[in-house]
Design a protein around this motif. Sequence first.
Motif, short mmCIF file in Angstrom:
data_model
loop_
_atom_site.label_atom_id
_atom_site.label_comp_id
_atom_site.label_asym_id
_atom_site.label_seq_id
_atom_site.Cartn_x
_atom_site.Cartn_y
_atom_site.Cartn_z
N GLU A 1 0.69 -1.00 -0.27
CA GLU A 1 -0.07 0.01 0.02
C GLU A 1 0.77 1.20 -0.14
O GLU A 1 0.64 2.01 -0.91
N TRP A 2 2.06 1.24 0.82
CA TRP A 2 2.83 2.37 0.85
C TRP A 2 3.55 2.47 -0.44
O TRP A 2 3.71 3.85 -0.70
N LEU A 3 3.95 1.47 -0.92
CA LEU A 3 4.92 1.52 -2.12
C LEU A 3 4.00 2.11 -3.27
O LEU A 3 4.53 2.94 -4.17
N ASP A 4 2.69 1.87 -3.30
CA ASP A 4 1.94 2.30 -4.52
C ASP A 4 1.62 3.75 -4.41
O ASP A 4 1.65 4.47 -5.32
N LEU A 5 1.83 4.43 -3.19
CA LEU A 5 1.75 5.77 -2.99
C LEU A 5 3.04 6.47 -3.33
O LEU A 5 3.11 7.22 -4.09
N VAL A 6 4.32 5.62 -3.13
CA VAL A 6 5.52 6.32 -3.60
C VAL A 6 5.51 6.21 -5.10
O VAL A 6 5.92 6.98 -5.69
N TYR A 7 4.92 5.26 -5.58
CA TYR A 7 5.20 4.87 -6.90
C TYR A 7 4.10 5.87 -7.88
O TYR A 7 4.57 6.37 -8.78
N ALA A 8 2.95 6.18 -7.13
CA ALA A 8 1.93 7.04 -7.88
C ALA A 8 2.72 8.35 -8.31
O ALA A 8 2.53 8.96 -9.02
N GLU A 9 3.48 8.63 -6.72
CA GLU A 9 3.90 10.09 -7.01
C GLU A 9 4.87 10.12 -8.03
O GLU A 9 5.11 11.30 -8.74
N ARG A 10 5.86 8.93 -8.20
CA ARG A 10 6.68 9.21 -9.29
C ARG A 10 6.33 9.32 -10.81
O ARG A 10 6.66 9.80 -11.37
N TYR A 11 5.31 8.24 -10.84
CA TYR A 11 4.69 8.26 -12.35
C TYR A 11 3.86 9.95 -12.42
O TYR A 11 3.85 10.14 -13.54
N ASP A 12 3.30 10.23 -11.60
CA ASP A 12 2.56 11.70 -11.78
C ASP A 12 3.75 12.43 -12.03
O ASP A 12 3.47 13.55 -12.84
N ALA A 13 5.08 12.66 -11.54
CA ALA A 13 6.02 13.57 -11.71
C ALA A 13 6.47 13.32 -13.39
O ALA A 13 6.81 14.25 -14.08
#
Length: 311
Positions: free
Chosen positions: A74-86
Amino acid sequence: MYNFQILTKRIAWQGHAGAALDAANGFTVVDCDACRFRHIVPIPTPAALAHVYGHEYYTVEKPLYIERHVEDREWLDLVYAERYDAFERLLPAGRRRLLDVGSGPGFFVKHGVDRGGWSVRGLEPASQAVAHSRGLGLEITQGLLDSSTAPALGRYDVVHMNEVLEHVPDPRGMLGLVDGLIDPGGLVALMVPNDYSPFQAALRDACGVDPWWVAPPHHVNYFDVDSIQRLLVERFEVVSVEASFPIDLFLLMGDNYVGDDALGRACHAKRKTFELALARAGKSALKQEMYRVLAQLGIGRDVFVIASKPA
């Protein structure tokens, strides 16, 4: 635990010379004048590292690596979403080809696939991680990024490397290979540990804590916020710099998790709770701004940098 020495002399080895900082496991960390970043000497050969990461890393050094990634999903998905957003903010529509170098269990690749609109591929040397990733239905090539594998990998808009450059014998050379994989205007995005940081210096000087971050031969290079940017700007233009949560705060507050896996996981769980709570409150932008400021101070356990290839 390793037996550490604090060194004050200079050292020279095959064209690498500088102040000797620490010694462990038969290796010495040198603040290299030629490379302009810290690394160990002697530098392990590519063949030796290929054996380590192809066969031993997930069984000897990180036996719970995949399991921990599943726990952190769950936490990694948050981290990864922020990277793809960038990436989507920095790239025009239609430029959505990504290669994840050192793709591990495959969850960053899977996040891109599930997100939609991305063509994502992984490159990973460890057979255990490759098997896990392919079990998720992902396109993963087994191997290291080197001059023999790079020509067959194709062209990309983003090359992502999470905790890779600290492990390789020639990070400058690897970034040259990455440059050849990215079309003009594309991005390289990488995270490395932020080593020899101000918090680590405080722990050593005031608390007598040994430099646990020195881990040869698995960690060859020891970057900080400044030195990783110096290396990148030789080929790219840095467009974003963030630190990660300064987990060493727990050490400074007396929770000595070094060598204590249960306490380390408990501290990591608090970090996850903090970041997930901010996300649920709609404050992720505030958190990211805080981490950008921490990076300016040289503070944070890791540093995440995005750089652009000149058009």
